[in-house]
Design a protein around this motif. Structure first.
Motif, mmCIF file in Angstrom:
data_model
loop_
_atom_site.group_PDB
_atom_site.id
_atom_site.type_symbol
_atom_site.label_atom_id
_atom_site.label_comp_id
_atom_site.label_asym_id
_atom_site.label_seq_id
_atom_site.Cartn_x
_atom_site.Cartn_y
_atom_site.Cartn_z
ATOM 1 N N PRO A 29 -54.645 -8.242 -73.437
ATOM 2 C CA PRO A 29 -54.512 -7.560 -72.339
ATOM 3 C C PRO A 29 -54.391 -8.306 -70.915
ATOM 4 N N LEU A 30 -54.628 -9.675 -70.844
ATOM 5 C CA LEU A 30 -54.516 -10.591 -69.518
ATOM 6 C C LEU A 30 -53.004 -11.120 -69.553
ATOM 7 N N ASP A 31 -52.301 -10.985 -68.430
ATOM 8 C CA ASP A 31 -51.017 -11.344 -68.128
ATOM 9 C C ASP A 31 -51.141 -12.833 -68.252
ATOM 10 N N SER A 41 -52.012 -14.601 -71.086
ATOM 11 C CA SER A 41 -52.705 -15.095 -72.078
ATOM 12 C C SER A 41 -51.733 -15.818 -73.212
ATOM 13 N N GLY A 92 -50.552 -8.124 -71.392
ATOM 14 C CA GLY A 92 -50.837 -7.582 -70.185
ATOM 15 C C GLY A 92 -49.469 -6.612 -69.741
ATOM 16 N N THR A 93 -49.207 -6.725 -68.552
ATOM 17 C CA THR A 93 -48.272 -6.106 -68.266
ATOM 18 C C THR A 93 -46.466 -7.061 -68.196
ATOM 19 N N ASN A 132 -54.734 -9.508 -62.755
ATOM 20 C CA ASN A 132 -54.643 -9.232 -64.120
ATOM 21 C C ASN A 132 -54.177 -10.746 -64.696
ATOM 22 N N CYS A 133 -53.845 -11.742 -63.854
ATOM 23 C CA CYS A 133 -53.496 -13.205 -64.578
ATOM 24 C C CYS A 133 -54.523 -13.802 -65.211
ATOM 25 N N VAL A 134 -54.422 -14.354 -66.427
ATOM 26 C CA VAL A 134 -55.285 -15.254 -67.301
ATOM 27 C C VAL A 134 -55.919 -16.154 -66.090
ATOM 28 N N CYS A 187 -48.620 -15.889 -65.876
ATOM 29 C CA CYS A 187 -48.317 -14.490 -65.824
ATOM 30 C C CYS A 187 -46.800 -14.124 -64.970
#
Lengths: 305, 156
Positions: free
Chosen positions: A105-107, A109, A127-128, B117-119, B144
């Motif tokens: 789920p994480l961008d 990753s 993620g997205t 939402n970035c790792v 990301c």
């Protein structure tokens, strides 16, 4: 590019020649079954969030080449539920497998996993951000049904703001002189950063909310689902999801050889009456995931060159 | 002499014996640099001036910091906010060195990714950006892939 050991993380990492090479390999995979090509090799399938199509088609692709699959389809039953870091999971899994397919789920990753892993990592969606194998199968579908990638007029409709498949496909198509039509409501427009990037590469881009006005120009119409979770207000969601419906009446205005694509799952974006028409290629598009993923698995593990 | 009896030279220069003078700062980023270097917490004299006439920039900002020499990391941050800046190293009232900070191709460990939402914002990886463009500034997160422009930059 030599593909052995290469990680498949983002379409941004691949030039025109690399993309064409992957598509050619996929075509060879489709032509001839090769049930022993990956015999003795193991694919780790790490799905940290749910997926149906991507997970099943990677599993099927690997097994049809004679390889085997280990992994999980939900992190709940794994040591991740005990708080294991992504890094530690990857370090463990690389010892068990020849290639890792991962959705997380994480961008970013997948990029992180590729920096840790000694075996190739294939991004099944971070993620997205990116979902490169979807982009390759989209390109494969376009080339198969149109006979070429060069110089096509391609319309994108639906959620252009959050739709990663749209962003990645547009990014890849900029190598092929496509003219792009972005059809959306104001609140779901293609992000300016993407439009600027396409313009900088000489792509002719048009933005509109009038699908009827442009449908007759298009060679490909790529529709995407509008995700309900983006719209907490159900009234607002009903309004946006009903804004563009691809049905028989709309397609009367289309070129006879227009092809309608969709990464699936669909909700109401495409009327069922379209499914049996010559316009529809979305189920074939899903099937094309198999040869494309076979090609990628075989290339990065060195089973083919 | 100006009207209040202070010489122009004194007003504009108020020379420091030892320290750093950051010249050629875009006026709109002068206060950001003060915050980034945490100059409000320093014990020594700090002078901040904006809207000085500049042949190159039209208007510019200048910051003088007594008894402080900047680290590499701080210089990298200034490069991002003031790409034309010149750091004058002052010793015994004389400029002993001029440093022109440059934006490297890869920026590690100083800028925070603007994507929640970035790792890198979840403790899994250290921040890293590839510089897409220097003017206007545009950084792409190596993880990301989100672009961060000058206005969105937050430092760690």
């Amino acid at each position: 590019m030599k593909f052995k050991g290469v990680h498949i993380i983002s379409v941004r990492d691949f030039g025109k020649d690399d993309i064409l090479y992957i598509l050619d390999c996929a075509a060879r995979m489709e032509e001839k079954r090769r049930p022993a090509l990956m015999a003795g090799r193991v694919m780790a399938s790490l799905f940290f969030e749910p997926s149906t199509r991507t997970r099943l088609s990677f599993d099927s692709a690997m097994r049809r080449l004679g390889g085997s699959v280990v992994g999980f389809s939900s992190p709940k039953a794994t040591s991740l539920a005990k708080g294991e870091s992504l890094k530690d999971t990857i370090r463990m899994v690389e010892g068990y497998s020849d290639v890792i397919v991962m959705r997380h789920p994480l961008d970013g990753s997948a990029r992180l996993a590729s920096e840790i892993s000694r075996v190739p990592v294939i991004n099944g969606g971070d993620g997205t951000n990116q979902h490169p194998t979807q982009t390759f199968l989209d390109l494969y579908t376009i080339r198969k049904c149109k006979g070429r990638l060069e110089g096509l007029k391609i319309g994108f409709v639906g959620d252009l703001k959050y739709g990663r498949t749209v962003h990645s496909l547009a990014e890849a198509l900029k190598h092929f002189g496509a003219e792009m039509y972005f059809i959306s409501l104001d609140e779901l427009r293609m992000p300016g950063t993407h439009l600027d990037d396409l313009a900088a590469h000489g792509v002719r881009c048009h933005e509109t909310s009038d699908i009827e006005g442009v449908i007759g120009l298009l060679d490909i119409l790529y529709a995407t689902r509008i995700q309900q979770e983006r719209f907490p207000d159900p009234v607002e969601y009903e309004r946006v999801k009903g804004a563009f419906v691809i049905d028989g009446m709309l397609l009367e205005k289309a070129k006879p050889d227009l092809k309608v694509m969709h990464p699936l799952p669909r909700r109401d974006e495409i009327a069922e009456e379209v499914d049996d028409s010559d316009f529809a290629v979305y189920f074939e598009q899903a099937r094309n995931g198999i040869p494309v993923r076979q090609a990628l698995l075989a290339l990065v593990t060195g089973a083919i060159e | 002499m100006s009207e209040d009896g202070v010489s122009d030279k004194e007003l504009k220069v108020s020379a420091i014996k030892e320290g750093t003078v950051i010249d050629h700062i875009p006026c709109e980023n002068a206060f950001r640099i003060v915050r980034v270097l945490e100059l409000q917490k320093t014990e020594d004299v700090v002078t901040l001036g904006i809207n000085f006439k500049s042949g190159k920039m039209g208007k510019k900002g200048v910051i003088k910091i007594g008894r402080r020499f900047l680290s590499r990391e701080e210089t990298d941050k200034i490069a991002l906010l003031a790409p034309d800046a010149v750091l004058n190293i002052i010793k015994d009232y004389k400029v002993t060195e001029k440093i022109r900070p440059e934006i490297p191709d890869v920026i590690t460990g100083t800028v925070k990714c603007s994507n929640p939402n970035c790792v890198t914002n979840h403790g899994e990886a250290a921040q890293r950006f590839n510089v897409v463009s220097r003017k206007p500034l545009s950084l792409r997160c190596a993880y990301c892939e989100r672009l961060t422009g000058e206005d969105e930059i937050t430092f760690l």
